[in-house]
Design a protein around this motif. Structure first.
Motif, PDB file in Angstrom:
ATOM      1  N   GLU A   6      12.294  -2.347  42.326  1.00 34.76           N
ATOM      2  CA  GLU A   6      12.514  -1.359  43.774  1.00 34.76           C
ATOM      3  C   GLU A   6      10.867  -1.174  44.409  1.00 34.76           C
ATOM      4  O   GLU A   6       9.877  -1.572  43.601  1.00 34.76           O
ATOM      5  N   PRO A   7      10.742  -1.666  45.466  1.00 41.18           N
ATOM      6  CA  PRO A   7       9.236  -1.881  46.087  1.00 41.18           C
ATOM      7  C   PRO A   7       9.280  -0.498  46.124  1.00 41.18           C
ATOM      8  O   PRO A   7       9.899   0.267  46.057  1.00 41.18           O
ATOM      9  N   GLY A   8       7.570  -0.501  45.866  1.00 44.87           N
ATOM     10  CA  GLY A   8       6.795   0.979  46.054  1.00 44.87           C
ATOM     11  C   GLY A   8       5.797   0.879  47.198  1.00 44.87           C
ATOM     12  O   GLY A   8       5.007   1.520  47.494  1.00 44.87           O
ATOM     13  N   GLY A   9       7.036   0.716  48.865  1.00 45.87           N
ATOM     14  CA  GLY A   9       6.503   0.726  49.902  1.00 45.87           C
ATOM     15  C   GLY A   9       5.075   1.878  50.224  1.00 45.87           C
ATOM     16  O   GLY A   9       4.856   1.921  50.355  1.00 45.87           O
ATOM     17  N   GLY A  10       6.284   3.328  50.430  1.00 51.03           N
ATOM     18  CA  GLY A  10       5.768   4.511  51.441  1.00 51.03           C
ATOM     19  C   GLY A  10       4.355   4.305  50.779  1.00 51.03           C
ATOM     20  O   GLY A  10       3.861   4.299  49.487  1.00 51.03           O
ATOM     21  N   SER A  11       3.850   5.998  51.621  1.00 55.27           N
ATOM     22  CA  SER A  11       2.623   5.773  51.128  1.00 55.27           C
ATOM     23  C   SER A  11       2.446   7.476  50.156  1.00 55.27           C
ATOM     24  O   SER A  11       1.123   7.322  49.743  1.00 55.27           O
ATOM     25  N   GLU A 130      -0.872  -5.212  49.495  1.00 51.51           N
ATOM     26  CA  GLU A 130      -1.685  -4.643  49.747  1.00 51.51           C
ATOM     27  C   GLU A 130      -2.015  -2.749  48.999  1.00 51.51           C
ATOM     28  O   GLU A 130      -2.390  -2.400  48.386  1.00 51.51           O
ATOM     29  N   GLN A 131      -0.481  -2.746  49.981  1.00 49.78           N
ATOM     30  CA  GLN A 131      -0.663  -0.655  49.596  1.00 49.78           C
ATOM     31  C   GLN A 131       0.219  -0.958  48.473  1.00 49.78           C
ATOM     32  O   GLN A 131      -0.889   0.279  47.738  1.00 49.78           O
ATOM     33  N   LEU A 136      -2.061   1.683  43.152  1.00 48.90           N
ATOM     34  CA  LEU A 136      -1.222   1.063  41.598  1.00 48.90           C
ATOM     35  C   LEU A 136      -3.216   1.110  40.814  1.00 48.90           C
ATOM     36  O   LEU A 136      -3.334   1.047  39.714  1.00 48.90           O
ATOM     37  N   ASP A 137      -4.194   1.382  41.804  1.00 50.19           N
ATOM     38  CA  ASP A 137      -5.525   1.065  41.518  1.00 50.19           C
ATOM     39  C   ASP A 137      -5.831   2.301  40.744  1.00 50.19           C
ATOM     40  O   ASP A 137      -6.643   2.263  39.708  1.00 50.19           O
ATOM     41  N   GLY A 138      -5.605   3.690  41.345  1.00 45.29           N
ATOM     42  CA  GLY A 138      -5.365   4.953  39.998  1.00 45.29           C
ATOM     43  C   GLY A 138      -5.087   5.106  39.342  1.00 45.29           C
ATOM     44  O   GLY A 138      -4.991   6.028  38.623  1.00 45.29           O
ATOM     45  N   ALA A 139      -3.941   4.616  39.147  1.00 43.31           N
ATOM     46  CA  ALA A 139      -3.413   4.148  37.889  1.00 43.31           C
ATOM     47  C   ALA A 139      -2.803   3.070  37.322  1.00 43.31           C
ATOM     48  O   ALA A 139      -1.605   2.626  37.147  1.00 43.31           O
TER      49      ALA A 139
END
Length: 147
Positions: A6-11, A130-131, A136-139
């Motif tokens: 599952e891609p993790g698209g949304g914001s 990139e999104q 993921l940077d904060g997780a």
């Protein structure tokens, strides 16, 4: 996380998953779970079969300070989430990728639960966009509890 990639698209919402399974791998995990109970994966990044994900009964492979929990796999028909651990050094090299656990014919490591089935787990990967990387940077994955 579901059984398929599952891609993790949304914001909004939770960060995207770092790991998923194919339907074939999910089916094998259901069968292995019936025989062995709760399951886990560990990926060491070593040579030969060490670079393949290894499936164990949960807790049989002792994780330590040099391992990170990359994600947990929620698979319908498997009562407990399947944790996916990776050696921290390997994760540093792969942190920009999404991993999908698949299963193919062939014999893998004798230590992984699927070995007697005549199949082996393997990783398919894609670069995170990139999104996804920003979300993921904060997780960051958590390190193992020692022991």
């Amino acid at each position: 996380m579901g059984a398929e990639d599952e891609p993790g698209g949304g914001s909004g919402g939770p960060p995207p998953a770092r790991v998923a399974v194919t339907p074939a791998a999910a089916e094998l995990l259901r069968r292995l779970g019936l025989d062995h109970g709760a399951l886990m994966f560990h990926q060491s990044g070593g040579c030969c079969d060490g670079s393949a994900p290894m499936c164990f009964p949960a807790g049989e492979f002792r994780t330590g300070a040099s391992d990170v929990l990359v994600g947990t796999l929620e698979i319908p028909g498997v009562p407990r989430p399947v944790e996916f651990w990776m050696a921290a050094a390997q994760f540093e090299r792969w942190r920009h990728t999404h991993l999908t656990v698949d299963v193919v014919p062939g014999r893998g490591s004798g230590f992984s639960l699927e070995a007697p089935e005549g199949v082996r787990f393997l990783i398919r990967s894609r670069l995170l966009d990139e999104q996804e990387l920003r979300r993921l940077d904060g997780a960051a994955p958590r390190s193992s509890r020692a022991g």
